[in-house]
Scaffold this motif. Structure first.
Motif, PDB file in Angstrom:
ATOM      1  N   PRO A  45      12.133  -1.733  -0.898  1.00  0.00           N
ATOM      2  CA  PRO A  45      12.358  -1.348   0.496  1.00  0.00           C
ATOM      3  C   PRO A  45      11.067  -1.433   1.319  1.00  0.00           C
ATOM      4  O   PRO A  45       9.957  -1.344   0.784  1.00  0.00           O
ATOM      5  CB  PRO A  45      12.838   0.099   0.390  1.00  0.00           C
ATOM      6  N   GLN A  46      11.213  -1.587   2.623  1.00  0.00           N
ATOM      7  CA  GLN A  46      10.069  -1.785   3.513  1.00  0.00           C
ATOM      8  C   GLN A  46       9.068  -0.624   3.499  1.00  0.00           C
ATOM      9  O   GLN A  46       7.898  -0.832   3.757  1.00  0.00           O
ATOM     10  CB  GLN A  46      10.554  -2.002   4.948  1.00  0.00           C
ATOM     11  N   GLU A  47       9.514   0.589   3.195  1.00  0.00           N
ATOM     12  CA  GLU A  47       8.603   1.736   3.195  1.00  0.00           C
ATOM     13  C   GLU A  47       7.468   1.529   2.190  1.00  0.00           C
ATOM     14  O   GLU A  47       6.340   1.981   2.397  1.00  0.00           O
ATOM     15  CB  GLU A  47       9.339   3.031   2.841  1.00  0.00           C
ATOM     16  N   TYR A  48       7.771   0.856   1.093  1.00  0.00           N
ATOM     17  CA  TYR A  48       6.768   0.631   0.059  1.00  0.00           C
ATOM     18  C   TYR A  48       5.709  -0.390   0.480  1.00  0.00           C
ATOM     19  O   TYR A  48       4.653  -0.464  -0.133  1.00  0.00           O
ATOM     20  CB  TYR A  48       7.431   0.178  -1.239  1.00  0.00           C
ATOM     21  N   ILE A  50       3.908  -0.274   3.016  1.00  0.00           N
ATOM     22  CA  ILE A  50       2.760   0.489   3.494  1.00  0.00           C
ATOM     23  C   ILE A  50       2.282   1.456   2.420  1.00  0.00           C
ATOM     24  O   ILE A  50       1.080   1.627   2.208  1.00  0.00           O
ATOM     25  CB  ILE A  50       3.130   1.268   4.781  1.00  0.00           C
ATOM     26  N   LEU A  51       3.208   2.067   1.711  1.00  0.00           N
ATOM     27  CA  LEU A  51       2.869   3.093   0.725  1.00  0.00           C
ATOM     28  C   LEU A  51       2.018   2.558  -0.429  1.00  0.00           C
ATOM     29  O   LEU A  51       1.048   3.200  -0.841  1.00  0.00           O
ATOM     30  CB  LEU A  51       4.155   3.728   0.188  1.00  0.00           C
ATOM     31  N   SER A  55      -1.821   3.777  -1.115  1.00  0.00           N
ATOM     32  CA  SER A  55      -2.082   4.481  -2.377  1.00  0.00           C
ATOM     33  C   SER A  55      -3.184   3.791  -3.175  1.00  0.00           C
ATOM     34  O   SER A  55      -4.057   4.448  -3.745  1.00  0.00           O
ATOM     35  CB  SER A  55      -0.819   4.550  -3.223  1.00  0.00           C
TER      36      SER A  55
END
Length: 80
Positions: A45-48, A50-51, A55
């Motif tokens: 998913p797109q959230e990852y 950036i995450l 990190s």
């Protein structure tokens, strides 16, 4: 030994290029592809998007800070 160094360098270049291509396609091109397209099943998913880099950056900064701290402590003990 020189041939082994060149092979390792070539392998690292291929790995880096693959990661760069995958991430670029994931972040820049994939948002413009329809959600029901089959290519979406190969990406997180797109959230990852950036995450994961954030990190990794925080982990790298922590490691570098600890390393610099140990070096400073060792050099301080050496002087005394």
């Amino acid at each position: 030994m020189e041939l082994a160094d060149r092979a390792v360098g070539f392998l690292l270049s291929i790995i880096s290029l693959s990661i760069f291509t995958y991430y670029t396609f994931w972040v820049i091109i994939l948002p413009f592809v329809d959600d029901d397209h089959f290519v979406h099943k190969y990406f997180l998913p797109q959230e990852y998007a950036i995450l994961i880099p954030v990190s990794a950056g925080v982990g790298l900064l922590c490691f570098l800070s600890i390393f610099v701290g140990f070096v400073m402590l060792k050099s301080k003990k050496k002087r005394a």
